[in-house]
Design a protein around this motif. Structure first.
Motif, short mmCIF file in Angstrom:
data_model
loop_
_atom_site.label_atom_id
_atom_site.label_comp_id
_atom_site.label_asym_id
_atom_site.label_seq_id
_atom_site.Cartn_x
_atom_site.Cartn_y
_atom_site.Cartn_z
N UNK A 75 -123.46 31.09 9.35
CA UNK A 75 -123.52 30.63 7.95
C UNK A 75 -122.13 30.17 7.48
N UNK A 76 -121.09 30.86 7.99
CA UNK A 76 -119.74 30.42 7.62
C UNK A 76 -119.50 28.99 8.11
N UNK A 77 -119.98 28.68 9.33
CA UNK A 77 -119.74 27.31 9.81
C UNK A 77 -120.57 26.29 9.06
N UNK A 78 -121.80 26.67 8.69
CA UNK A 78 -122.62 25.72 7.90
C UNK A 78 -121.90 25.42 6.59
N UNK A 85 -114.57 26.07 0.88
CA UNK A 85 -113.29 26.61 1.37
C UNK A 85 -112.88 27.86 0.59
N UNK A 86 -113.74 28.29 -0.32
CA UNK A 86 -113.43 29.48 -1.13
C UNK A 86 -114.52 30.52 -0.91
N UNK A 87 -114.08 31.73 -0.64
CA UNK A 87 -115.03 32.78 -0.28
C UNK A 87 -114.67 34.09 -0.98
N UNK A 88 -115.69 34.91 -1.21
CA UNK A 88 -115.46 36.31 -1.57
C UNK A 88 -115.94 37.09 -0.35
N UNK A 89 -115.00 37.74 0.34
CA UNK A 89 -115.31 38.41 1.62
C UNK A 89 -115.53 39.90 1.39
N UNK A 116 -110.24 38.33 8.37
CA UNK A 116 -109.47 37.67 9.44
C UNK A 116 -110.20 36.44 9.96
N UNK A 117 -111.51 36.56 10.12
CA UNK A 117 -112.32 35.44 10.65
C UNK A 117 -112.25 34.25 9.68
N UNK A 118 -112.42 34.56 8.37
CA UNK A 118 -112.42 33.46 7.39
C UNK A 118 -111.02 32.82 7.31
N UNK A 119 -110.00 33.66 7.44
CA UNK A 119 -108.62 33.12 7.40
C UNK A 119 -108.41 32.15 8.56
N UNK A 120 -108.98 32.49 9.75
CA UNK A 120 -108.82 31.60 10.91
C UNK A 120 -109.46 30.23 10.67
N UNK A 121 -110.50 30.21 9.80
CA UNK A 121 -111.21 28.95 9.57
C UNK A 121 -110.44 28.01 8.64
N UNK A 122 -109.33 28.49 8.11
CA UNK A 122 -108.53 27.64 7.22
C UNK A 122 -109.08 27.62 5.80
N UNK A 155 -105.39 38.62 5.33
CA UNK A 155 -105.47 37.21 4.92
C UNK A 155 -106.07 36.99 3.54
N UNK A 156 -106.41 38.06 2.82
CA UNK A 156 -106.96 37.86 1.46
C UNK A 156 -105.91 37.18 0.59
N UNK A 157 -106.38 36.33 -0.32
CA UNK A 157 -105.44 35.62 -1.20
C UNK A 157 -105.49 36.12 -2.64
#
Ligand SMILES: Cc1cc2nc3c(=O)[nH]c(=O)nc-3n(C[C@H](O)[C@H](O)[C@H](O)COP(=O)(O)OP(=O)(O)OC[C@H]3O[C@@H](n4cnc5c(N)ncnc54)[C@H](O)[C@@H]3O)c2cc1C
Length: 279
Positions: A75-78, A85-89, A116-122, A155-157
């Motif tokens: 789902x992250x890739x979809x 590009x903005x997520x609440x993890x 960490x996974x979401x951070x890798x996706x940019x 990697x949280x912002x």
């Protein structure tokens, strides 16, 4: 004051219409919650995607609970392909009420690995949850802060808080975060008291104390929806006003899809009375 507004995908409603009205009211982003499982989860996946395709600035919530890594990654890739590009993890909750969280055997063990996974996706923005009164699963308030620091290191912002009723709760927490070396923006999460009974029951489940002055304010208003609504709008707006006076520049409104109430609060907080310099 800046605003982000959270919605949950309505089962029988027009998400686009709700999102558009919130954007017109000044929200910079519409954050879409992730269902706890089954059809709710499917709806969240679809709604975040559809809004992004329509050009709505979406922040997609995602949890790891009850899913394999592969399902989460898919789902992250979809979403990524659709430009989100903005997520609440989030980690998410256990299977049923009061059940402890147990990671899926093939899933992400905690929110840290998801971040960490979401951070890798940019990703541009990775928001995480923070708990001014502590999360019920934490061993101690300090352990909870240590875990928030781990989220930042992963990697949280920014962090969005669980709802709270008193500005002092937030302000003390912000100070404790700073003292613990946490550099994340701590965005206050504001839950309007759209229905005192429902909000109180939700607060109990989350371990959030309800100050007696809040209970007193809504006492006897169960059968007076208009007055309840006005008191809810004024309560949320005055909390935001106090936060603004303490240099808070953005809040996150948990709309619970109460459109008119949220719009009223948004109007009040995006058009504050100017402070006279001569005073
Ligand atoms: C802003 C916001 C948005 C939310 N959106 C959703 C949503 O869309 N869908 C949904 O289902 N739920 C949502 N929730 C609720 C959330 O899923 C629950 O609060 C859940 O119980 C915790 O998720 P988390 O990511 O905060 O967990 P975490 O912060 O990962 O864990 C919760 C607490 O447990 C402790 N802990 C966990 N793992 C460890 C460890 N390895 N070592 C030490 N301590 C640990 C820490 O004290 C931590 O604060 C949201 C909550 C907030 C505040």
């Amino acid at each position: 004051m800046k605003l982000s507004i959270e919605i949950f995908p309505p089962k029988n409603g027009d998400t686009r219409e709700i999102a558009t009205s919130f954007l017109r009211a000044g929200a910079s982003h519409i954050s879409v919650t992730y269902g706890a499982g089954g059809s709710d989860q499917l709806l969240s996946k679809q709604e975040s995607l559809s809004l992004a395709i329509l050009g709505v600035p979406v922040t997609a919530h995602i949890t790891v609970a009850g899913q394999t890594r592969q399902e989460v990654d898919e789902i992250l890739s979809v979403w990524h392909r659709a430009g989100i590009r903005r997520f609440v993890a989030l980690r998410g909750d256990g299977d049923g009420p009061g059940q402890p969280f147990t990671p899926h055997p093939d899933g992400y063990p905690s929110s840290i690995e998801l971040i960490e996974r979401i951070a890798q996706m940019g990703a541009l923005q990775i928001s995480v949850a923070a708990y001014p009164n502590g999360h019920p699963d934490s061993r101690s308030p300090d352990a909870d802060l240590d875990f928030l620091k781990r989220k930042e290191d992963a990697g949280a912002t920014e962090a969005i808080t669980q709802f709270f009723f008193s500005a002092d709760t937030y302000l003390r927490f912000r100070d404790r975060c700073a003292a613990a070396g946490i550099g994340l923006d701590i965005i206050p999460g504001i839950m309007p008291v759209f229905d005192f009974g429902k909000v109180a029951s939700f607060a109990r489940k989350c371990g959030e104390p309800i100050p007696s002055w809040v209970a007193d304010r809504f006492d006897g208003l169960e059968e007076k929806p208009e007055m309840h609504y006005q008191v809810a709008a004024a309560t949320a707006a005055s909390l935001c006003e106090r936060l603004a006076s303490e240099s808070v520049s953005r809040v996150h409104l948990y709309s619970c899809n109460r459109v008119d109430l949220t719009l009223a609060i948004a109007r009040l907080i995006t058009h504050p009375e100017p402070i006279s310099k001569a005073a």
